[in-house]
Design a protein around this motif. Structure first.
Motif: not given
Length: 231
Positions: A47-68, A164-171
């Motif tokens: 959610a912290k990625l910009l819209t254009e950044e999300q579009l660039k990453l759509e092909g390599v990002a892992n989709k997650r199953e939703g829930y009810v 990475l700096f904008r969208s990342g949180n330390v694990n």
């Protein structure tokens, strides 16, 4: 108050402190970057990625199953108002009865939660990816879509470090592992992360669950100890 065990009821209760930290994110990220560890200790928040950044990453990002999810109707009966009640001091037998009642309610809650999980999975299989919303007398059911996931190293192959700096949180689980391997000392991290508050919670737990928790932390400590010996 020390740890209290109600063996007949199979319940343990104790206070625990929760540390709340304040971190200097920029300096902390620079520290990990200088060690070449930044992509390995950061989780990306989509959610912290910009819209254009999300579009660039759509092909390599892992989709997650939703829930009810069930959304209850707002009702006066569901709202709890904060009040300062003058509760009478409980007698020992009252405490035992309360602990026994908590154990029964906890068991009922766990059973119902498992049933609800099965119903949710069944509804998800039936709905698929379709947008649906079912109105019920007590609320509504709808499909919640989860945001995609992407690893930090995969992100850096397509975007620059600023993303990475904008969208990342330390694990910090990963941080502890790298500290155990000898890449840095915990005191190094303390330079960029300070305790700002400590809150106190009271925990009630079934004894069997406390034992499972203890076994988990023991395995975790053994794992970190083995890591430190391998360096």
């Amino acid at each position: 108050m020390k740890r209290i065990i109600w063996r007949k009821q199979g319940v343990v209760g104790y206070f625990t402190g929760v540390h709340h930290y304040e971190e200097d994110k920029d300096r902390l990220f620079d520290f990990f970057h200088s060690l070449g560890l930044l992509p390995y200790v950061v989780n990306i928040q989509w959610a912290k990625l910009l819209t254009e950044e999300q579009l660039k990453l759509e092909g390599v990002a892992n989709k997650r199953e939703g829930y009810v999810r069930f959304w209850p109707k707002k009702s006066q009966s569901l709202l709890v108002k904060e009040s300062n009640y003058n509760l009478p001091k409980l007698l020992p037998e009252d405490i035992l009865n309360s602990v026994s009642e908590w154990r029964k309610l906890k068991s009922k809650y766990d059973r119902m939660e498992k049933q609800w999980a099965l119903l949710r999975r069944g509804a998800l299989r039936e709905w698929g990816e379709k947008e649906r919303k079912i109105q019920l007398p007590s609320g509504s059911l709808s499909l919640v879509r989860l945001q995609p996931q992407i690893q930090a190293d995969a992100l850096l192959k397509h975007l620059d470090r600023s993303a990475l700096f904008r969208s990342g949180n330390v694990n910090y689980d990963k941080v502890i592992e790298f500290a155990a391997k000898g890449y840095f000392n915990k005191s190094d991290i303390d330079n960029y992360r300070k305790i700002k508050d400590i809150s106190v919670r009271y925990i009630l737990m079934e004894l069997q669950n406390e034992d499972k928790r203890y076994q988990y932390f023991r395995r975790r400590l053994n794992f970190l100890s083995e890591m430190s010996r391998q360096m």
